[in-house]
Structures are given as C-alpha cells and as structure tokens.
Scaffold this active site. Structure first.
Site, short mmCIF file in Angstrom:
data_model
loop_
_atom_site.label_atom_id
_atom_site.label_comp_id
_atom_site.label_asym_id
_atom_site.label_seq_id
_atom_site.Cartn_x
_atom_site.Cartn_y
_atom_site.Cartn_z
CG ASP A 1 -1.97 0.86 1.40
OD1 ASP A 1 -2.30 1.71 -0.11
OD2 ASP A 1 -2.47 1.05 2.71
CG HIS B 1 -5.28 8.02 3.43
ND1 HIS B 1 -3.79 8.01 3.21
CD2 HIS B 1 -5.35 6.56 2.84
CE1 HIS B 1 -3.93 7.22 1.64
NE2 HIS B 1 -4.60 6.22 2.25
N GLY B 2 -7.67 8.03 7.08
CA GLY B 2 -8.18 8.66 8.02
C GLY B 2 -9.56 9.36 8.67
N GLY C 1 -8.98 5.61 1.25
CA GLY C 1 -9.96 6.54 2.40
C GLY C 1 -10.60 5.97 3.19
N GLY C 2 -11.52 5.07 3.15
CA GLY C 2 -12.19 4.01 2.52
C GLY C 2 -13.20 4.67 4.20
CG ASN D 1 -4.77 1.42 8.23
OD1 ASN D 1 -5.42 -0.15 8.25
ND2 ASN D 1 -4.18 2.32 8.13
CB THR D 2 -8.35 4.51 9.77
OG1 THR D 2 -7.33 5.60 9.14
CG2 THR D 2 -9.09 5.55 11.01
#
Ligand code: 13P
Length: 287
Positions: free
Chosen positions: A84, A177-178, A208-209, A231-232
C-alpha cells in the site's frame, strides 16, 4: 496461494461491486480478515504499508506468514497481498519478497517522473504476473507519516498513467485517509466520472474508505470504483474492543492476561468491521 488483483477487479468492475483492501498490522488482523473473507465467500486484498511491513519484520516475513496462513486455514477465496502506498524501492522489495500486487505511489513526483517510474514497474509486474496500482493526485490525510494535501486528480494525467498498462488506478477525488473533518466537502463525483470516461474500463481505487457515508460509497462504485481501501476503521474498532476488555478488568483476573484472550475481542471487532464493509461493497458471495 496468492493471486494478482487483476482478475478479481475485472470481475468486480463487470459485476458493479468493489473488492475491499484491508490493511494488516499483525497476525491477528491477518487471521481475522482471511477468516471473514472465507466465511463470506468474498475475494479480498490484504494491504501492507511500508511502515506495517517494517513493524512485521519485513516484507519477506509478511509474505511467508500470509502464504502459510492461507494454507493452514484452508482459505479458498482469492487473496491478493498488496503493498500500500509503496515507494519505488519498496515496490521492488515486495516483488522480490513474493507479494502478488503492489502500489507505486508516485503522486508526489512531477507527472513526468511518476510516468517514468510507473512505466518501469509496469514492465516488471507484467513479466511476473503481478497487479500494479498507480496513483495520481495525492490522497489527503496522513498515513505512515506521508501527508497528502487532498488533491483532486487531473483526468488527463490519469489517462496518461492508465495508458501505461497499470492494473488499477487510485485518483484523488477529495478523499482523505483517516477520519473526515466536520466540514468535509464530500467526494468529487464529477471528477470521478471524468476520470472513468478518459480511462475506459480501468478499475478505479478509492482510498480513505473509513468514514465515507454508505450512499457515497455506492455512488462511487456505480461510477467505476472497484477497489476500496479501509484501514483506520479497523484500527478504531480493534482499539475500542481492546480498551473495553481492559477497562472491564478482565486482563487482571484469572487467565485474562493471556495475550490470546486479551487480543480476542479486538480480533472479533476486525471480523465485524470487515464483514460490514464487504456487505456494503457488494463483494459477499463473489469469490
Ligand atoms: P483509511 O485509513 O481512511 O481507511 O484509508 C485506508 C487507505 O486508503 C489505505 O491506503
């Protein structure tokens, strides 16, 4: 066995759903994601940032762990192991280490340099049968200390990168992201549509899902997004479940301090988050 992400994304594109990329940080996360994908009969992409790779003792360790886990857990759904936001050097290391997919994030380079480096990696990945993700227009927010400014990609630049023969393309469309700030303007669907129009059938990737409302996710998929990175949200659910366990005092009593018990609620939380996302993305039953 690991597979390239190419076939799963071509199928997702044709079937109007998206495959989730879930980032891994340790054995527990990997196991949770693989077991959930198998239970739901969904294809899955395991994302590894360069920082997470370092934390897990290097890309070779990660590749060996994931391959062994697929075998020992009898995982039959397609699994891609994907770098990634890789650097050029990181991408080469992952290719050597046995990853089945890499992302080269050259979005911070001037476009000509991004093109040059992407072109070299296309040749290597094609030869080895790996999928390659490229990026145009930095994604906002911070990941592993890399801070993007939330750019919106230029559709013509996207076309130039897509024409190099990459497998999938990440393009900034206001995604971050986040966590998203209160005053976030939302995704630029006009830009997404323009990018898809210029790039034909290229599978598009939404980074940034975490925290994108469900209706925006569905609209993005309808406009050509076939891979969505999360991810976050896994980090938050893992942390919350672990904190609740510790605050309940269970770690101090009986065998509650056993790491297998201590990490179990967090591992279950990852399973729940991954399940929710796979249902939203429409990939359940598509393996
Ligand atoms: P989030 O951390 O916002 O879910 O983004 C993940 C991502 O895009 C990884 O590349």
């Amino acid at each position: 066995m690991l597979v390239s992400a190419k076939e799963m994304l071509t199928k997702a594109k044709a079937g109007h759903y998206a495959v989730g990329q879930f980032n891994i940080n340790n054995l527990e996360w990997t196991k949770s994601i693989l077991l959930t994908a198998e239970e739901l009969k969904s294809p899955v992409i395991l994302g590894v940032s360069e920082g997470a790779g370092k934390y897990m003792c290097g890309f070779k360790t990660v590749a060996a762990m994931v391959k062994a886990m697929i075998e020992e857990l009898n995982i039959t759904v397609p699994v891609a192991l994907h770098l990634d936001h890789g650097t050029y050097e990181g991408a080469k290391k992952c290719i050597e280490a046995g990853f089945s997919s890499v992302m080269f994030d050259g979005s911070h380079y001037p476009i000509e340099e991004n093109i040059e480096k992407t072109k070299e990696l296309v040749a290597i990945c094609n030869e080895k049968g790996l999928s390659l993700e490229a990026e145009v227009g930095a994604i906002g927010g911070e990941e592993d200390g890399v801070i993007g400014s939330g750019e919106v990609a230029d559709p013509d630049e996207c076309k130039r990168i897509a024409d190099l023969g990459v497998t999938m393309l990440a393009a900034g469309i206001g995604n971050i992201h986040g966590k998203y700030p209160e005053n976030w303007a939302g995704l630029r669907f006009d830009v997404l549509a323009a990018i898809q129009e210029k790039t034909g059938t290229m599978p598009l990737v939404l980074h940034g899902g975490t925290g994108i409302p469900a209706d925006m996710i569905q609209k993005a998929i309808s406009l050509g997004v076939s891979k969505i990175n999360v991810n976050t949200e896994c980090q938050l659910s893992f942390a919350a479940a672990t904190r609740a366990y510790i605050e309940a005092g269970k770690d101090l009593q009986g065998k509650g301090f056993d790491p297998r018990k201590l990490l179990a609620p967090g591992a279950q939380a990852i399973c729940d988050t991954v399940k929710e996302k796979m249902e939203l993305f429409g990939s359940v039953g598509k393996a």
